[in-house]
Write an enzyme that holds these catalytic residues in place. Structure first.
Site, mmCIF file in Angstrom:
data_model
loop_
_atom_site.group_PDB
_atom_site.id
_atom_site.type_symbol
_atom_site.label_atom_id
_atom_site.label_comp_id
_atom_site.label_asym_id
_atom_site.label_seq_id
_atom_site.Cartn_x
_atom_site.Cartn_y
_atom_site.Cartn_z
ATOM 1 N N ARG A 37 0.825 -1.207 0.000
ATOM 2 C CA ARG A 37 0.000 0.000 0.000
ATOM 3 C C ARG A 37 0.864 1.264 0.000
ATOM 4 O O ARG A 37 0.448 2.302 -0.527
ATOM 5 C CB ARG A 37 -0.943 -0.015 1.204
ATOM 6 N N LYS A 202 -15.145 -15.236 6.530
ATOM 7 C CA LYS A 202 -16.563 -15.098 6.874
ATOM 8 C C LYS A 202 -17.433 -14.874 5.651
ATOM 9 O O LYS A 202 -17.225 -13.942 4.891
ATOM 10 C CB LYS A 202 -16.755 -13.942 7.860
ATOM 11 N N GLY A 360 -6.809 -6.700 0.682
ATOM 12 C CA GLY A 360 -5.509 -6.741 1.336
ATOM 13 C C GLY A 360 -4.979 -8.143 1.532
ATOM 14 O O GLY A 360 -3.791 -8.410 1.292
ATOM 15 N N GLY A 384 -12.511 -4.031 0.897
ATOM 16 C CA GLY A 384 -13.854 -3.588 1.248
ATOM 17 C C GLY A 384 -14.404 -2.593 0.257
ATOM 18 O O GLY A 384 -15.576 -2.646 -0.135
#
Length: 403
Positions: A37, A202, A360, A384
């Site tokens: 990043r 998840k 990420g 996200g």
């Protein structure tokens, strides 16, 4: 939205340019484990510095509770940014206080300063518009111009992302311009077959994007911990594997919709299991066992897709024209459970498709496992943000950069 090229053409010599970057890098024992990043914002920072701007770089790191916390200091990322730039960096030990003003006031044209973690101030993430606005006012006092280049944060309605651009002339940095261009290729006039591979732990994190993709993608490949909720929804015994029982009804509905819509939903046919979670620090051998997806023992914990599944997923990616991959296929941080993620990454490299690695964890996996990141079509810095864009949501940080 206006771009950084337009800003530089207008002239930035001697101007204070606030760059909202994403320096939220993973740290282990205080050391950066993946500087992707930081590298991603380099083109924007370099271009501004070379054009004579006084560059102020700001970011968040982790989730401090609105107050200074040494564990989340931006000092290490700031030093790494200086190393990559090959130039000294001024580091301010606060966000909008005396140290920040001193650092900015001390800049000469072409120099760069990094201010401390924005989330050390409660106003950055506040849900109260007034509190957030007050912090944005303080940040605005540091600069003349705003450049948004922290794509990993554009889905957050935070002061430095959403409120600050309204207070200054604002432009999109190179990273955001690139990311938006790539996402448009995944949502507008998509070349087909369009295959999406989703992993991670998840299923709840991916429900909304699965919902959106059931009307857009041709194939969905499911791996990672989230796969076991899908397997249980199909009636399989999953042993001690990760599962979200509260999502079973939603997953069953998605399985039915995929069949109805003609979307090929592909689940693991074999998995790699262990009786306990592996030690990720020592990476000690953990005696993994490969079993069929419908034969997981009661004490078996699924930690990766198996070799048959890896080969199956590679075959489903081979004829793709567009691929989006978000989330590792297993606990790739341990060598015993990295082969599934390796198989998908290699399949993307072997495919003639336009390939996008989003998120990420996926990006870190590509670099950690030794792949050449330049060989992929694009590696996104924001998991996200990418997912919410694909869901069709309006991202506050992008909306704020529109004229």
């Amino acid at each position: 939205m206006k771009t950084i090229d337009e800003l530089i053409a207008e002239g930035v010599d001697g101007k204070r340019v606030f760059v909202r970057a994403d320096l939220n890098v993973p740290l282990s024992d205080g050391l950066i484990t993946d500087d992707g990043r930081i590298r991603a914002v380099l083109p924007t920072v370099k271009a501004l510095a070379e054009a004579g701007a006084k560059v102020i770089v700001a970011s968040h790191l982790g989730r401090p509770k609105g107050a200074p916390d040494p564990a989340f200091s931006l000092l290490q990322p700031a030093e790494r940014l200086g190393e990559l730039l090959g130039a000294p960096i001024a580091f301010a030990q606060d966000t909008v206080g005396p140290a920040a003003h001193d650092a900015v006031n001390g800049l000469e044209p072409g120099q760069v300063a990094v201010i401390e973690n924005l989330r050390f101030n409660a106003g950055e993430t506040s849900k109260d518009d007034t509190e957030r606005g007050e912090f944005a006012d303080q940040l605005a006092a540091l600069a003349d111009v705003y450049v948004g280049d922290g794509f990993g944060a554009v889905h957050r309605k935070h002061a430095s992302v959403y409120d600050l651009p309204a207070r200054l002339p604002h432009y999109a940095g190179y990273l955001i311009a690139t990311e938006v261009g790539v996402l448009k290729r995944l949502t507008e006039d998509v070349k087909r077959p369009y295959v999406v591979a989703l992993g991670g732990s998840k299923v709840s994190d991916k429900l909304a994007v699965i919902d959106a993709l059931l009307g857009k993608a041709d194939r969905l490949l499911i791996g990672g911990g989230m796969a076991f909720t899908f397997l249980k929804a199909k009636g399989y015994e999953i042993g001690a594997s990760l599962v979200q029982d509260d999502q079973l009804s939603a997953v069953k509905e998605y399985i039915e919709r995929a069949e109805k819509n003609g979307v090929e939903l592909v689940l693991p046919v074999d998995v790699v299991t262990a009786t306990q979670f592996p030690d990720l620090k020592t990476k000690a051998p953990s005696n993994p066992t490969i079993v069929a997806a419908d034969a997981i023992p009661a004490d078996g914990m699924g930690l990766d897709i198996g070799p048959e599944t890896g080969a199956l997923y590679a075959s489903k990616l081979a004829d793709a024209a567009t691929v989006f991959w978000n989330g590792p296929m297993g606990v790739f941080e341990h060598p015993d459970y990295a082969e599934g993620t390796k198989a998908v990454a290699q399949a993307l490299l072997d495919s003639p498709a336009f390939t996008v690695v989003g998120g990420g964890d996926s990006a870190a996996a590509v670099r950690t496992l030794g792949f050449d990141e330049k060989a992929f079509g694009h590696i996104s810095t924001g998991g996200g943000a990418s997912l919410e864009y694909l869901e069709g949501k309006t991202l506050p940080g992008l909306a704020a950069l529109e004229d």
